[in-house]
Design a protein around this motif. Sequence first.
Motif, PDB file in Angstrom:
ATOM      1  N   GLU A  82       0.811  -1.217   0.000  1.00 43.96           N
ATOM      2  CA  GLU A  82       0.000   0.000   0.000  1.00 43.96           C
ATOM      3  C   GLU A  82       0.848   1.273   0.000  1.00 43.96           C
ATOM      4  N   LYS A  83       2.157   1.125   0.217  1.00 44.89           N
ATOM      5  CA  LYS A  83       3.026   2.297   0.130  1.00 44.89           C
ATOM      6  C   LYS A  83       3.163   2.806  -1.300  1.00 44.89           C
ATOM      7  N   THR A  84       2.837   1.938  -2.250  1.00 45.53           N
ATOM      8  CA  THR A  84       3.050   2.356  -3.635  1.00 45.53           C
ATOM      9  C   THR A  84       1.921   2.001  -4.581  1.00 45.53           C
TER      10      THR A  84
ATOM     11  N   ALA B 192      -1.681   1.842  -6.184  1.00 49.51           N
ATOM     12  CA  ALA B 192      -2.845   2.722  -6.215  1.00 49.51           C
ATOM     13  C   ALA B 192      -4.153   1.955  -6.056  1.00 49.51           C
ATOM     14  N   LEU B 193      -4.109   0.643  -6.134  1.00 50.57           N
ATOM     15  CA  LEU B 193      -5.334  -0.156  -6.006  1.00 50.57           C
ATOM     16  C   LEU B 193      -5.795  -0.209  -4.562  1.00 50.57           C
ATOM     17  N   ASP B 194      -7.085  -0.449  -4.365  1.00 52.11           N
ATOM     18  CA  ASP B 194      -7.630  -0.717  -3.038  1.00 52.11           C
ATOM     19  C   ASP B 194      -7.336  -2.184  -2.712  1.00 52.11           C
ATOM     20  N   LEU B 195      -6.392  -2.403  -1.806  1.00 54.61           N
ATOM     21  CA  LEU B 195      -5.977  -3.758  -1.472  1.00 54.61           C
ATOM     22  C   LEU B 195      -6.679  -4.301  -0.231  1.00 54.61           C
ATOM     23  N   HIS B 196      -7.685  -3.573   0.261  1.00 56.92           N
ATOM     24  CA  HIS B 196      -8.415  -4.062   1.437  1.00 56.92           C
ATOM     25  C   HIS B 196      -9.028  -5.432   1.109  1.00 56.92           C
ATOM     26  N   PRO B 197      -9.020  -6.361   2.091  1.00 52.93           N
ATOM     27  CA  PRO B 197      -9.520  -7.723   1.823  1.00 52.93           C
ATOM     28  C   PRO B 197     -10.948  -7.790   1.304  1.00 52.93           C
ATOM     29  N   ARG B 198     -11.791  -6.781   1.637  1.00 55.65           N
ATOM     30  CA  ARG B 198     -13.156  -6.844   1.127  1.00 55.65           C
ATOM     31  C   ARG B 198     -13.221  -6.538  -0.365  1.00 55.65           C
TER      32      ARG B 198
ATOM     33  N   GLU C 103       0.640  -1.224 -10.981  1.00 50.95           N
ATOM     34  CA  GLU C 103       2.003  -0.695 -10.900  1.00 50.95           C
ATOM     35  C   GLU C 103       2.448  -0.713  -9.445  1.00 50.95           C
ATOM     36  N   LEU C 104       3.702  -1.097  -9.222  1.00 45.98           N
ATOM     37  CA  LEU C 104       4.356  -0.963  -7.921  1.00 45.98           C
ATOM     38  C   LEU C 104       5.628  -0.165  -8.145  1.00 45.98           C
ATOM     39  N   ALA C 105       5.785   0.918  -7.413  1.00 42.88           N
ATOM     40  CA  ALA C 105       6.955   1.791  -7.589  1.00 42.88           C
ATOM     41  C   ALA C 105       7.111   2.193  -9.053  1.00 42.88           C
ATOM     42  N   HIS C 106       5.983   2.454  -9.700  1.00 39.52           N
ATOM     43  CA  HIS C 106       5.926   2.862 -11.110  1.00 39.52           C
ATOM     44  C   HIS C 106       6.387   1.767 -12.061  1.00 39.52           C
ATOM     45  N   ILE C 107       6.421   0.509 -11.563  1.00 42.50           N
ATOM     46  CA  ILE C 107       6.801  -0.623 -12.399  1.00 42.50           C
ATOM     47  C   ILE C 107       5.548  -1.420 -12.741  1.00 42.50           C
TER      48      ILE C 107
ATOM     49  N   LEU D 136      12.741  -3.345  -8.465  1.00 43.23           N
ATOM     50  CA  LEU D 136      11.578  -3.606  -7.617  1.00 43.23           C
ATOM     51  C   LEU D 136      11.975  -4.394  -6.361  1.00 43.23           C
ATOM     52  N   GLY D 137      12.905  -5.333  -6.500  1.00 47.79           N
ATOM     53  CA  GLY D 137      13.361  -6.083  -5.335  1.00 47.79           C
ATOM     54  C   GLY D 137      13.970  -5.167  -4.287  1.00 47.79           C
ATOM     55  N   ARG D 138      14.825  -4.248  -4.727  1.00 46.72           N
ATOM     56  CA  ARG D 138      15.450  -3.300  -3.785  1.00 46.72           C
ATOM     57  C   ARG D 138      14.404  -2.351  -3.198  1.00 46.72           C
ATOM     58  N   TRP D 139      13.413  -1.950  -4.008  1.00 43.53           N
ATOM     59  CA  TRP D 139      12.368  -1.046  -3.504  1.00 43.53           C
ATOM     60  C   TRP D 139      11.563  -1.738  -2.408  1.00 43.53           C
TER      61      TRP D 139
END
Length: 212
Positions: free
Chosen positions: A146-148, A150-156, A167-171, A195-198
């Motif tokens: 959730e730090k990067t 943009a999706l709603d990752l809440h379990p519901r 995208e994660l860290a713009h990847i 991405l691994g280092r991020w």
Amino acid sequence: MAETATPAETVNSVRGARRSPAQHLAEAFTSGSVPGIVTLTEIPYQAMVGIRVDRTSNAGARVASVTGGLPAACGEVTGTDSVNTLWLGPTEFLVVAPEEAHDSLGGSLVSDLTTALGNDAGQVVDLSANRTTFELSGSHARAVLEKTCALDLHPRVFKPGTAVSTELAHIPVMLWKTSEDSYRIFPRASFADFLGRWLLDAMREYASPEVP
């Protein structure tokens, strides 16, 4: 008389020649993980096949018989514990299977899918070297994402068994929630180091006691 390698020798030769795109980060992943809180590992060399086919066509039915089904909607994942298919688009899918399923290691996944498609409209492409797989798990895995993301990752909203392009860290990645606290991330091989280092950096705060 020329010497001929046995199938087992050929398989071992293939395995020995491979280098995963995040192999050099394996020790960092181990030391940067906090057991029970958040852990990061690479699952290298999974067999991956890109498919383009109309799932409602005869060819789609034949392909589905190999994969154990084709997803019908965004986010859906079909298949078994060993062979899964992720939805990429209305006629585009990504098949993910253990490395042993690849034809170069004694399996027949790519050739079986190619045969199933036959001469009908569509495409079967071996993408095994295109992406690697990261597994992020633990009670704080969602907080790291959730730090990067943009999706709603809440379990519901983002339920186990769901996979989406994001995208994660713009990847650009495929993100697959495999259980309540476990995610598989599929970055392209060229983005694996970044991405691994991020992710390691994003995990770092959970290695220290929480400040009251």
